[in-house]
Design a protein around this motif. Structure first.
Motif, PDB file in Angstrom:
ATOM      1  N   ILE A 252       0.826  -1.208   0.000  1.00 51.62           N
ATOM      2  CA  ILE A 252       0.000   0.000   0.000  1.00 51.62           C
ATOM      3  C   ILE A 252       0.861   1.259   0.000  1.00 51.62           C
ATOM      4  N   VAL A 253       1.877   1.292   0.858  1.00 51.30           N
ATOM      5  CA  VAL A 253       2.718   2.490   0.958  1.00 51.30           C
ATOM      6  C   VAL A 253       3.510   2.699  -0.330  1.00 51.30           C
ATOM      7  N   TRP A 254       4.067   1.632  -0.909  1.00 44.75           N
ATOM      8  CA  TRP A 254       4.839   1.800  -2.148  1.00 44.75           C
ATOM      9  C   TRP A 254       3.954   2.205  -3.329  1.00 44.75           C
ATOM     10  N   VAL A 255       2.727   1.697  -3.388  1.00 44.99           N
ATOM     11  CA  VAL A 255       1.820   2.114  -4.470  1.00 44.99           C
ATOM     12  C   VAL A 255       1.484   3.594  -4.337  1.00 44.99           C
ATOM     13  N   ILE A 256       1.214   4.036  -3.126  1.00 43.72           N
ATOM     14  CA  ILE A 256       0.930   5.464  -2.908  1.00 43.72           C
ATOM     15  C   ILE A 256       2.145   6.305  -3.267  1.00 43.72           C
ATOM     16  N   ALA A 257       3.331   5.846  -2.875  1.00 44.65           N
ATOM     17  CA  ALA A 257       4.564   6.582  -3.192  1.00 44.65           C
ATOM     18  C   ALA A 257       4.780   6.650  -4.698  1.00 44.65           C
ATOM     19  N   PHE A 258       4.517   5.547  -5.398  1.00 46.41           N
ATOM     20  CA  PHE A 258       4.678   5.535  -6.857  1.00 46.41           C
ATOM     21  C   PHE A 258       3.706   6.497  -7.523  1.00 46.41           C
ATOM     22  N   LEU A 259       2.468   6.534  -7.043  1.00 43.32           N
ATOM     23  CA  LEU A 259       1.485   7.463  -7.608  1.00 43.32           C
ATOM     24  C   LEU A 259       1.887   8.919  -7.339  1.00 43.32           C
ATOM     25  N   ILE A 260       2.408   9.189  -6.166  1.00 41.64           N
ATOM     26  CA  ILE A 260       2.884  10.545  -5.857  1.00 41.64           C
ATOM     27  C   ILE A 260       4.052  10.904  -6.762  1.00 41.64           C
TER      28      ILE A 260
ATOM     29  N   LEU B 102       4.696   9.706  -9.805  1.00 41.38           N
ATOM     30  CA  LEU B 102       4.179   9.952 -11.153  1.00 41.38           C
ATOM     31  C   LEU B 102       3.512  11.320 -11.246  1.00 41.38           C
ATOM     32  N   ASP B 103       2.756  11.684 -10.199  1.00 38.77           N
ATOM     33  CA  ASP B 103       2.091  12.976 -10.188  1.00 38.77           C
ATOM     34  C   ASP B 103       3.105  14.120 -10.195  1.00 38.77           C
ATOM     35  N   ASN B 104       4.183  13.963  -9.450  1.00 37.34           N
ATOM     36  CA  ASN B 104       5.216  15.000  -9.415  1.00 37.34           C
ATOM     37  C   ASN B 104       6.011  15.094 -10.713  1.00 37.34           C
ATOM     38  N   MET B 105       6.023  14.038 -11.500  1.00 39.02           N
ATOM     39  CA  MET B 105       6.723  14.063 -12.781  1.00 39.02           C
ATOM     40  C   MET B 105       5.839  14.574 -13.908  1.00 39.02           C
ATOM     41  N   GLY B 106       4.612  14.932 -13.588  1.00 40.96           N
ATOM     42  CA  GLY B 106       3.740  15.527 -14.581  1.00 40.96           C
ATOM     43  C   GLY B 106       2.786  14.565 -15.246  1.00 40.96           C
ATOM     44  N   VAL B 107       2.772  13.326 -14.854  1.00 40.23           N
ATOM     45  CA  VAL B 107       1.858  12.347 -15.438  1.00 40.23           C
ATOM     46  C   VAL B 107       0.478  12.555 -14.820  1.00 40.23           C
ATOM     47  N   LYS B 108      -0.554  12.606 -15.667  1.00 42.06           N
ATOM     48  CA  LYS B 108      -1.926  12.772 -15.190  1.00 42.06           C
ATOM     49  C   LYS B 108      -2.429  11.425 -14.680  1.00 42.06           C
ATOM     50  N   ILE B 109      -2.570  11.323 -13.378  1.00 41.38           N
ATOM     51  CA  ILE B 109      -2.973  10.050 -12.776  1.00 41.38           C
ATOM     52  C   ILE B 109      -4.416  10.062 -12.297  1.00 41.38           C
ATOM     53  N   SER B 110      -5.117  11.169 -12.474  1.00 46.60           N
ATOM     54  CA  SER B 110      -6.498  11.246 -11.971  1.00 46.60           C
ATOM     55  C   SER B 110      -7.409  10.226 -12.662  1.00 46.60           C
ATOM     56  N   GLY B 111      -7.245  10.041 -13.960  1.00 44.45           N
ATOM     57  CA  GLY B 111      -8.040   9.034 -14.681  1.00 44.45           C
ATOM     58  C   GLY B 111      -7.703   7.626 -14.226  1.00 44.45           C
ATOM     59  N   PHE B 112      -6.412   7.393 -14.009  1.00 44.81           N
ATOM     60  CA  PHE B 112      -5.971   6.077 -13.524  1.00 44.81           C
ATOM     61  C   PHE B 112      -6.554   5.780 -12.143  1.00 44.81           C
ATOM     62  N   ILE B 113      -6.509   6.773 -11.256  1.00 45.05           N
ATOM     63  CA  ILE B 113      -7.030   6.584  -9.899  1.00 45.05           C
ATOM     64  C   ILE B 113      -8.542   6.353  -9.936  1.00 45.05           C
TER      65      ILE B 113
END
Length: 191
Positions: free
Chosen positions: A54-62, A64-75
């Motif tokens: 859980i923690v690593w998935v959240i960290a990976f999503l953060i 990706l978000d900081n690198m400019g990838v739009k993750i809202s659709g994925f979430i």
């Protein structure tokens, strides 16, 4: 840009490691206070694995978000998919959550003699989905963990003293003198 990416990746990595260490430290202190022994090592390992994922998935999503990838659709997609999976596996997930309830609350442990409704026996195994009890007659009873947490479980191992009611009768024609003597004898036997 490369330096910025390396810096963000390093920051997220080390913050995630710090958060995991803090969580594991808290869990270990909790187990020490609860007095959990080696018999619960599998459950602790499973809990550690779930927390790590859980923690690593959240960290990976953060990250990706900081690198400019739009993750809202994925979430949103994962959220909808998660709801569908949760509805499909509701009973299994309920049993798993109730396993953790049994594990943390410890209403009974392996080896305890318990009574659930009209069934009674010794607890042999507590698993993620079911708990197995060996009855007095020798058969194995399998209960889902949800059934056990929703039932009234009587644990006889934790009784400090037991009270048993013995009844006996005497004929109505028994003289009063004999009844008084019986009372004295019974009191003497119990003492």
């Amino acid at each position: 840009k490369v330096v910025l990416i390396v810096w963000v990746v390093s920051l997220v990595f080390f913050i995630t490691r710090f958060i995991l260490a803090l969580i594991f430290y808290t869990i270990e202190n909790f187990w020490k206070k609860k007095g959990a022994g080696d018999d619960n090592a599998t459950t602790v390992l499973l809990l550690y694995t779930l927390v790590k994922i859980i923690v690593w998935v959240i960290a990976f999503l953060i990250l990706l978000d900081n690198m400019g990838v739009k993750i809202s659709g994925f979430i949103a997609g994962v959220g909808i998919g998660g709801i569908a999976i949760a509805f499909a596996s509701q009973a299994i997930l309920g049993d798993i959550f109730n396993y953790f309830t049994i594990f943390l609350d410890k209403p009974f442990e392996i080896g305890d003699f318990i009574v659930v409704d009209e069934h009674r026996g010794h607890v042999e195994f507590i698993g993620l989905k079911t708990t197995r009890i060996k009855s007095i007659n020798g058969e194995q009873l399998v209960f889902s963990n949800t059934d056990l947490t929703n039932s009234r479980v009587r644990n006889f191992k934790r009784m400090t003293e037991r009270r048993i009611v013995f009844t006996f009768g005497v004929p109505h024609q028994t003289p009063v003198k004999t009844i008084k003597k019986i009372v004295e004898l019974v009191t003497e036997i119990i003492d």
